[in-house]
Design a protein around this motif. Structure first.
Motif, PDB file in Angstrom:
ATOM      1  N   PRO A 121      36.425  24.647  29.483  1.00 51.24           N
ATOM      2  CA  PRO A 121      35.920  25.797  28.723  1.00 51.24           C
ATOM      3  C   PRO A 121      35.299  26.868  29.612  1.00 51.24           C
ATOM      4  O   PRO A 121      35.398  28.067  29.311  1.00 51.24           O
ATOM      5  CB  PRO A 121      34.882  25.181  27.773  1.00 51.24           C
ATOM      6  N   LEU A 122      34.659  26.479  30.713  1.00 53.49           N
ATOM      7  CA  LEU A 122      34.057  27.482  31.588  1.00 53.49           C
ATOM      8  C   LEU A 122      35.130  28.341  32.256  1.00 53.49           C
ATOM      9  O   LEU A 122      34.960  29.561  32.384  1.00 53.49           O
ATOM     10  CB  LEU A 122      33.184  26.798  32.640  1.00 53.49           C
ATOM     11  N   THR A 123      36.239  27.721  32.678  1.00 55.53           N
ATOM     12  CA  THR A 123      37.296  28.543  33.277  1.00 55.53           C
ATOM     13  C   THR A 123      37.966  29.420  32.220  1.00 55.53           C
ATOM     14  O   THR A 123      38.401  30.537  32.527  1.00 55.53           O
ATOM     15  CB  THR A 123      38.343  27.663  33.978  1.00 55.53           C
ATOM     16  N   MET A 124      38.044  28.956  30.976  1.00 58.75           N
ATOM     17  CA  MET A 124      38.539  29.823  29.908  1.00 58.75           C
ATOM     18  C   MET A 124      37.660  31.065  29.777  1.00 58.75           C
ATOM     19  O   MET A 124      38.160  32.183  29.582  1.00 58.75           O
ATOM     20  CB  MET A 124      38.557  29.068  28.577  1.00 58.75           C
ATOM     21  N   SER A 125      36.355  30.873  29.856  1.00 58.35           N
ATOM     22  CA  SER A 125      35.439  32.011  29.749  1.00 58.35           C
ATOM     23  C   SER A 125      35.671  33.005  30.874  1.00 58.35           C
ATOM     24  O   SER A 125      35.704  34.226  30.648  1.00 58.35           O
ATOM     25  CB  SER A 125      33.991  31.514  29.780  1.00 58.35           C
ATOM     26  N   PHE A 126      35.821  32.503  32.108  1.00 57.24           N
ATOM     27  CA  PHE A 126      36.073  33.397  33.235  1.00 57.24           C
ATOM     28  C   PHE A 126      37.368  34.180  33.027  1.00 57.24           C
ATOM     29  O   PHE A 126      37.420  35.397  33.267  1.00 57.24           O
ATOM     30  CB  PHE A 126      36.160  32.596  34.535  1.00 57.24           C
ATOM     31  N   ALA A 178      34.889  27.739  43.426  1.00 60.55           N
ATOM     32  CA  ALA A 178      34.162  28.354  42.315  1.00 60.55           C
ATOM     33  C   ALA A 178      33.013  29.238  42.787  1.00 60.55           C
ATOM     34  O   ALA A 178      32.558  30.115  42.040  1.00 60.55           O
ATOM     35  CB  ALA A 178      33.630  27.278  41.374  1.00 60.55           C
ATOM     36  N   THR A 179      32.542  29.035  44.021  1.00 60.65           N
ATOM     37  CA  THR A 179      31.449  29.884  44.523  1.00 60.65           C
ATOM     38  C   THR A 179      31.899  31.337  44.684  1.00 60.65           C
ATOM     39  O   THR A 179      31.066  32.232  44.725  1.00 60.65           O
ATOM     40  CB  THR A 179      30.924  29.363  45.866  1.00 60.65           C
ATOM     41  N   GLY A 180      33.209  31.573  44.775  1.00 58.14           N
ATOM     42  CA  GLY A 180      33.713  32.938  44.909  1.00 58.14           C
ATOM     43  C   GLY A 180      33.980  33.633  43.600  1.00 58.14           C
ATOM     44  O   GLY A 180      34.439  34.780  43.591  1.00 58.14           O
ATOM     45  N   LEU A 181      33.708  32.965  42.472  1.00 61.19           N
ATOM     46  CA  LEU A 181      33.918  33.597  41.174  1.00 61.19           C
ATOM     47  C   LEU A 181      32.843  34.641  40.914  1.00 61.19           C
ATOM     48  O   LEU A 181      31.690  34.477  41.348  1.00 61.19           O
ATOM     49  CB  LEU A 181      33.896  32.549  40.066  1.00 61.19           C
ATOM     50  N   PRO A 182      33.176  35.710  40.192  1.00 61.45           N
ATOM     51  CA  PRO A 182      32.163  36.727  39.884  1.00 61.45           C
ATOM     52  C   PRO A 182      31.118  36.176  38.930  1.00 61.45           C
ATOM     53  O   PRO A 182      31.406  35.302  38.101  1.00 61.45           O
ATOM     54  CB  PRO A 182      32.971  37.851  39.230  1.00 61.45           C
ATOM     55  N   GLY A 235      38.535  36.982  41.051  1.00 61.13           N
ATOM     56  CA  GLY A 235      38.203  35.615  40.666  1.00 61.13           C
ATOM     57  C   GLY A 235      39.216  34.926  39.789  1.00 61.13           C
ATOM     58  O   GLY A 235      39.098  33.717  39.533  1.00 61.13           O
ATOM     59  N   LEU A 236      40.263  35.639  39.323  1.00 64.47           N
ATOM     60  CA  LEU A 236      41.159  35.013  38.358  1.00 64.47           C
ATOM     61  C   LEU A 236      41.953  33.865  38.983  1.00 64.47           C
ATOM     62  O   LEU A 236      42.083  32.795  38.389  1.00 64.47           O
ATOM     63  CB  LEU A 236      42.112  36.052  37.764  1.00 64.47           C
ATOM     64  N   VAL A 237      42.471  34.063  40.194  1.00 63.52           N
ATOM     65  CA  VAL A 237      43.226  32.990  40.836  1.00 63.52           C
ATOM     66  C   VAL A 237      42.325  31.797  41.126  1.00 63.52           C
ATOM     67  O   VAL A 237      42.738  30.636  40.967  1.00 63.52           O
ATOM     68  CB  VAL A 237      43.895  33.505  42.133  1.00 63.52           C
ATOM     69  N   ARG A 238      41.079  32.050  41.505  1.00 67.45           N
ATOM     70  CA  ARG A 238      40.141  30.946  41.741  1.00 67.45           C
ATOM     71  C   ARG A 238      39.895  30.165  40.444  1.00 67.45           C
ATOM     72  O   ARG A 238      39.849  28.933  40.447  1.00 67.45           O
ATOM     73  CB  ARG A 238      38.819  31.479  42.286  1.00 67.45           C
ATOM     74  N   ALA A 239      39.723  30.890  39.332  1.00 65.65           N
ATOM     75  CA  ALA A 239      39.492  30.212  38.062  1.00 65.65           C
ATOM     76  C   ALA A 239      40.706  29.377  37.659  1.00 65.65           C
ATOM     77  O   ALA A 239      40.559  28.250  37.158  1.00 65.65           O
ATOM     78  CB  ALA A 239      39.171  31.234  36.974  1.00 65.65           C
ATOM     79  N   LEU A 240      41.915  29.916  37.889  1.00 65.81           N
ATOM     80  CA  LEU A 240      43.126  29.151  37.609  1.00 65.81           C
ATOM     81  C   LEU A 240      43.186  27.879  38.454  1.00 65.81           C
ATOM     82  O   LEU A 240      43.552  26.802  37.963  1.00 65.81           O
ATOM     83  CB  LEU A 240      44.363  30.001  37.881  1.00 65.81           C
ATOM     84  N   THR A 241      42.808  27.989  39.718  1.00 70.81           N
ATOM     85  CA  THR A 241      42.837  26.835  40.620  1.00 70.81           C
ATOM     86  C   THR A 241      41.854  25.767  40.179  1.00 70.81           C
ATOM     87  O   THR A 241      42.191  24.572  40.129  1.00 70.81           O
ATOM     88  CB  THR A 241      42.515  27.288  42.048  1.00 70.81           C
ATOM     89  N   VAL A 242      40.637  26.181  39.842  1.00 66.85           N
ATOM     90  CA  VAL A 242      39.628  25.212  39.399  1.00 66.85           C
ATOM     91  C   VAL A 242      40.094  24.513  38.128  1.00 66.85           C
ATOM     92  O   VAL A 242      39.984  23.282  37.993  1.00 66.85           O
ATOM     93  CB  VAL A 242      38.275  25.907  39.183  1.00 66.85           C
ATOM     94  N   GLY A 269      23.325  29.802  34.020  1.00 65.91           N
ATOM     95  CA  GLY A 269      24.373  30.758  34.362  1.00 65.91           C
ATOM     96  C   GLY A 269      25.728  30.080  34.466  1.00 65.91           C
ATOM     97  O   GLY A 269      25.832  28.907  34.834  1.00 65.91           O
ATOM     98  N   ARG A 270      26.776  30.843  34.141  1.00 67.60           N
ATOM     99  CA  ARG A 270      28.123  30.266  34.079  1.00 67.60           C
ATOM    100  C   ARG A 270      28.626  29.808  35.442  1.00 67.60           C
ATOM    101  O   ARG A 270      29.139  28.693  35.588  1.00 67.60           O
ATOM    102  CB  ARG A 270      29.085  31.286  33.494  1.00 67.60           C
ATOM    103  N   ARG A 271      28.519  30.668  36.457  1.00 64.83           N
ATOM    104  CA  ARG A 271      29.069  30.294  37.766  1.00 64.83           C
ATOM    105  C   ARG A 271      28.328  29.103  38.348  1.00 64.83           C
ATOM    106  O   ARG A 271      28.955  28.151  38.852  1.00 64.83           O
ATOM    107  CB  ARG A 271      28.995  31.481  38.731  1.00 64.83           C
ATOM    108  N   ARG A 272      27.006  29.114  38.291  1.00 64.12           N
ATOM    109  CA  ARG A 272      26.245  27.980  38.816  1.00 64.12           C
ATOM    110  C   ARG A 272      26.582  26.700  38.082  1.00 64.12           C
ATOM    111  O   ARG A 272      26.697  25.625  38.687  1.00 64.12           O
ATOM    112  CB  ARG A 272      24.740  28.258  38.701  1.00 64.12           C
TER     113      ARG A 272
END
Length: 415
Positions: free
Chosen positions: A337-342, A401-405, A231-238, A293-296
């Motif tokens: 902030p949510l992507t920072m958390s991921f 973001a749906t693919g994030l853990p 999920g790290l690359v997805r979080a970077l992209t978002v 929840g964070r991902r939702r």
């Protein structure tokens, strides 16, 4: 992360019983971090516009203004990952102290050499590098000193403090430089330098997390290993898309207003509503994550911002635009902030500085490439077309973001 139930009262203390604010940061340390964050952003948002005003005073051609703006980002872009490595090797405090010293040096550079184009560029490079070091250190300190289940609230408060500094900085331009069309740039440069001096003391008083003393070993794989984390690359992209969307609204809402004959003051109100909504969502982030929840929440907020920008395409009355922009602001504020958390949760101890620097690298690239592409689109479709493409990009980010853990569950109550 160790025993996540451990707190100031010892192992087994439930997280909600921690009295010292977000995570394990004592209130005194939290206050120092917030003050450092606010002042770093305020100084930066004083000096960058003031440098542009000084360039206008020097009759610098428009093309050079672009180069001056790029000098803030280009050199720090090359140094972003090394700065993260420095955090992981030497600790957050040393890197924040270095960033603070560079900010002071930048202010002095504007004062002493700001009457030439070369001096302005050199001081701006120092400003961008100092800002980078300070921000990487701040974010790594939050990631390393806060338990994972409190990341969302902590990063929400942190990004709120950053937004507050970005709002205060332009106001200080008026306080130091007056309200003339071109303010007294010399007074602004001196005022920003004086304001930056306490950063040296503040960063020296902050206690590092100590993760640099037990840094991740070779098995962690460094940056390459980080990029393989789920999920790290997805979080970077978002993160990249959301930040670029914020920049695009700053540039193209005024353009949309000009195309539709909306007064500049009304556009200013809309931008203020967007910023206020973003700050509100950051303050409430911990509670919102606890509820859904964070991902939702990340999926919902990025999608909400896409809908908000998309609804600007047809002509709307001002009140409706205000509602739509507020909705978009709520979504855009939560994304960072949510992507920072991921990212903080994906990176093992000893690599979190590099994780935060990767995020900043992606954000800076997005800030350069995405608005440039938007400018090409604007030539054929106008501001509405740019906002439509931005909305589509945000919709794609929501899908990514749906693919994030999923975040780990909240630590159980002690029996």
């Amino acid at each position: 992360m160790g025993d996540r139930r451990a707190g100031p009262g010892g192992p087994g203390l439930p997280p909600r019983a921690v009295p010292d604010g977000p995570g394990r940061l004592p209130r005194g340390q939290l206050g120092l971090l917030v003050a450092h964050t606010v002042v770093v952003q305020a100084v930066t948002f004083m000096l960058r516009p003031a440098a542009s005003y000084r360039a206008l005073e020097l009759d610098v051609p428009a093309a050079w203004l672009g180069a001056l703006g790029a000098s803030f980002a280009v050199v720090p872009l090359l140094l972003a990952v090394p700065s993260g490595q420095a955090v992981d090797r030497f600790g957050e405090r040393r890197v924040m102290l270095t960033g603070s010293a560079l900010l002071v040096a930048s202010g002095a550079g504007f004062v002493l050499a700001g009457d030439t184009v070369a001096g302005l560029v050199a001081a701006t490079v120092l400003l961008g590098t100092g800002h980078l070091c300070a921000v990487v250190g701040q974010q790594a300190l939050v990631a390393n000193r806060v338990p994972a289940h409190r990341y969302d609230a902590a990063f929400g408060y942190y990004t709120f403090a950053a937004s507050l500094g970005q709002a205060v900085g332009p106001g200080l331009i008026v306080a130091f430089g007056g309200d003339r069309p071109i303010p007294d740039t010399g007074a602004i440069f001196v005022g920003a330098t004086v304001l930056a001096l306490p950063l040296l003391v503040t960063s020296a008083l902050l206690r590092p997390s100590g993760h640099h003393r037990r840094a991740a070993g070779p098995a962690a794989g460094g940056v390459r290993g980080l990029l393989r984390q789920p999920g790290l690359v997805r979080a970077l992209t978002v993160s990249c898309v959301v930040l670029a969307a914020v920049d695009i609204t700053l540039f193209y809402l005024p353009a949309l207003g000009a195309e539709r004959d909306i007064a500049a003051g009304s556009i200013g109100v809309l931008l203020a509503l967007r910023a206020g909504a973003s700050m509100a969502s950051r303050l409430l982030l911990g509670r919102l994550v606890a509820a859904v929840g964070r991902r939702r929440l990340l999926i919902a907020t990025v999608a909400l911002s896409a809908v908000g920008l998309g609804l600007l395409l047809p002509p709307l009355p001002f009140w409706a635009m205000a509602v739509v922009i507020t909705v978009a602001g709520l979504g855009l504020g939560a994304g960072q902030p949510l992507t920072m958390s991921f990212l903080a949760e994906s990176a093992p101890p000893g690599l979190r500085g590099r994780a935060m620097s990767l995020r900043l690298t992606g954000n800076r690239l997005g800030q350069v490439l995405i608005p440039s592409t938007a400018g090409v689109l604007a030539a054929g479709t106008g501001a509405a077309g740019v906002l439509a493409c931005t909305a589509l990009g945000l919709a794609g980010a929501a899908v990514a973001a749906t693919g994030l853990p999923a975040a780990p569950p909240e630590p159980p109550e002690p029996e």
